[in-house]
Design a protein around this motif. Structure first.
Motif, PDB file in Angstrom:
ATOM      1  N   TYR A 230       0.814  -1.213   0.000  1.00 56.80           N
ATOM      2  CA  TYR A 230       0.000   0.000   0.000  1.00 56.80           C
ATOM      3  C   TYR A 230       0.852   1.269   0.000  1.00 56.80           C
ATOM      4  O   TYR A 230       0.401   2.327  -0.408  1.00 56.80           O
ATOM      5  N   ALA A 234       2.297   5.804  -2.923  1.00 52.50           N
ATOM      6  CA  ALA A 234       2.725   7.154  -2.512  1.00 52.50           C
ATOM      7  C   ALA A 234       3.038   8.087  -3.684  1.00 52.50           C
ATOM      8  O   ALA A 234       2.619   9.251  -3.666  1.00 52.50           O
ATOM      9  N   VAL A 237      -0.187   9.652  -5.070  1.00 54.02           N
ATOM     10  CA  VAL A 237      -1.084  10.441  -4.213  1.00 54.02           C
ATOM     11  C   VAL A 237      -1.142  11.913  -4.626  1.00 54.02           C
ATOM     12  O   VAL A 237      -2.237  12.468  -4.815  1.00 54.02           O
ATOM     13  N   ALA A 255       0.621  16.059   1.069  1.00 56.42           N
ATOM     14  CA  ALA A 255      -0.149  14.836   1.309  1.00 56.42           C
ATOM     15  C   ALA A 255       0.652  13.607   0.889  1.00 56.42           C
ATOM     16  O   ALA A 255       0.620  12.569   1.567  1.00 56.42           O
ATOM     17  N   TYR A 259       1.701  10.600   3.369  1.00 65.36           N
ATOM     18  CA  TYR A 259       1.282   9.233   3.055  1.00 65.36           C
ATOM     19  C   TYR A 259       2.491   8.303   3.023  1.00 65.36           C
ATOM     20  O   TYR A 259       2.447   7.192   3.582  1.00 65.36           O
ATOM     21  N   THR A 263       2.843   5.218   5.853  1.00 65.59           N
ATOM     22  CA  THR A 263       2.712   3.833   5.407  1.00 65.59           C
ATOM     23  C   THR A 263       4.009   3.043   5.503  1.00 65.59           C
ATOM     24  O   THR A 263       4.019   1.843   5.214  1.00 65.59           O
TER      25      THR A 263
END
Length: 426
Positions: A230, A234, A237, A255, A259, A263
């Motif tokens: 996941y 990145a 995003v 952001a 992220y 993660t």
């Protein structure tokens, strides 16, 4: 006086080509000389000190912040292993099929190219990708060119670049975004054609870039293993937020940073990683920031009333207004954006773009089309650009070899961009 200013610009190009002065220093010197030739006073309104230097230096401040954030995210992609994991997974999927591996590396290069440009993007995709391609038989020049062509696919969606063109050309971000979306299909088609044609036309060459591999020590991230699946989202995003939700550029990049951090990093280690990668991002961002300061100063100089009055009749006389001639002339001039030439938008080309807009010869949106089309060529084929130099040397070839192989493909991209510009903006 306009002729003298053009001669001074030509001398500035000479200083940059011969490396007598770094590009940023040459642009500042050029701006000061142009300002004096344009009759600007030392201080006061439309002056050398107050207008050109004081007001010009921070002109591209928003772009500089975007560059820092993009570099920060790039450092996170490197340190957390996100970029390396993406490349390794692609290589594992491709197996011993050269074309499939090359297409996978192309895709990863495009993805990281949306985050950060120049050498950092090439390194993120190429440190693993180039040796992997060479190992399965992709010729060395093709391997280096694949990374560069992939970055060029990502360039239309590089958010700091949107900010640069928006600020430098005084255009709203949606206008820049709209043209970049139109430019993307040309970049993608050229990149796919490069990989499919060059990997098959040249055949397989089983070799290895031993010097490059030995020079790269095993990273701490490699010892820790791959990043979570996941976390691999990145790089996408910021693009999803800016393109899909039309969020502002700086919040979108922030952001992406958050992220990538959330993660891959445990809460106890977040502070240290944030600071470490931020400081590393500043190191990466320092050269382009210095260049953007100089470009802002040059833009302020060429927009002085005296400079506009002097240059307008000369530039207007040689600038084609017919759409067909526009495409033909500026397509033939594509090589002038190479070797830090006069149409390189990250050099004197920024000043020429400012002149074209300030004199009203072309609308700002048309100048955007020209500049972004040329930037697709510069970002891949210019032997003096950092990403081209790094990719070529890491693959064990020369930047000139990469230029010869990639130039026809990116020249076609520039042609496509200029055709769209002529059809929609003239």
């Amino acid at each position: 006086m306009g002729v003298v200013i053009l001669l001074v610009m030509a001398a500035g190009v000479g200083l940059m080509l011969t490396r007598r002065l770094p590009t940023a220093f040459a642009l500042v010197l050029l701006a000061v000389v142009i300002a004096f030739l344009a009759g600007a006073p030392l201080t006061g309104k439309n002056s050398v000190l107050d207008t050109v230097l004081q007001e010009g230096a921070p002109t591209l401040a928003a772009t500089m912040i975007a560059i820092i954030l993009g570099s920060w995210l790039g450092k996170l992609l490197d340190e957390t292993g996100i970029a390396g994991t993406l490349v390794r997974k692609i290589v594992e999927f491709g197996g011993d099929r050269p074309t499939v591996v090359a297409l996978g590396v192309l895709a990863v290069s495009a993805l990281v190219g949306t985050v950060t440009g120049s050498a950092p993007a090439a390194m993120l995709a190429g440190i693993i990708g180039i040796p992997a391609m060479i190992a399965v038989g992709v010729p060395k020049v093709t391997a280096a060119g694949t990374v560069l062509m992939g970055i060029a696919v990502g360039i239309p969606f590089e958010l700091p670049l949107w900010q640069f063109f928006s600020t430098a050309l005084e255009l709203p971000v949606p206008t820049v975004r709209g043209f970049m979306v139109k430019l993307f299909p040309f970049a993608l088609a050229a990149a796919l054609a490069f990989v499919l044609v060059e990997t098959r036309r040249r055949g397989t060459e089983h070799a290895w870039s031993l010097k490059s591999v030995e020079a790269k020590p095993r990273s701490r991230r490699a010892d820790l293993g791959d990043a979570p699946w996941y976390a691999l989202l990145a790089p996408a995003v910021p693009l999803v937020l800016a393109l899909g939700f039309e969020l502002a550029i700086i919040p979108s990049l922030l952001a992406g940073v958050l992220y990538a951090l959330a993660t891959t990093t445990r809460p106890g280690g977040m502070n240290k990683r944030l600071l470490r990668t931020l400081y590393g991002g500043f190191e990466v961002a320092a050269p382009p920031i210095a260049l953007f300061i100089a470009i802002g100063i040059l833009l302020a100089a060429v927009k002085l009333p005296g400079a506009v009055d002097a240059l307008e009749p000369l530039v207007k006389a040689v600038s084609p207004q017919n759409p067909v001639l526009f495409v033909l002339v500026f397509t033939l001039l594509v090589p002038l954006c190479l070797y830090r030439g006069p149409l390189n938008v990250f050099g004197l080309g920024a000043g020429i773009a400012g002149v074209l807009i300030a004199t009203g010869i072309y609308p700002a949106a048309a100048v955007l089309g020209m500049a972004t089309s040329y930037n697709q060529v510069f970002g891949v084929a210019d032997p003096t650009s950092t990403q081209t130099v790094w990719s070529a040397q890491y693959a064990g070839v020369t930047p000139q070899q990469v230029m010869v192989r990639t130039l026809p493909y990116v020249w076609a991209v520039a042609l496509g961009g200029l055709c769209v510009t002529a059809a929609t903006r003239l």
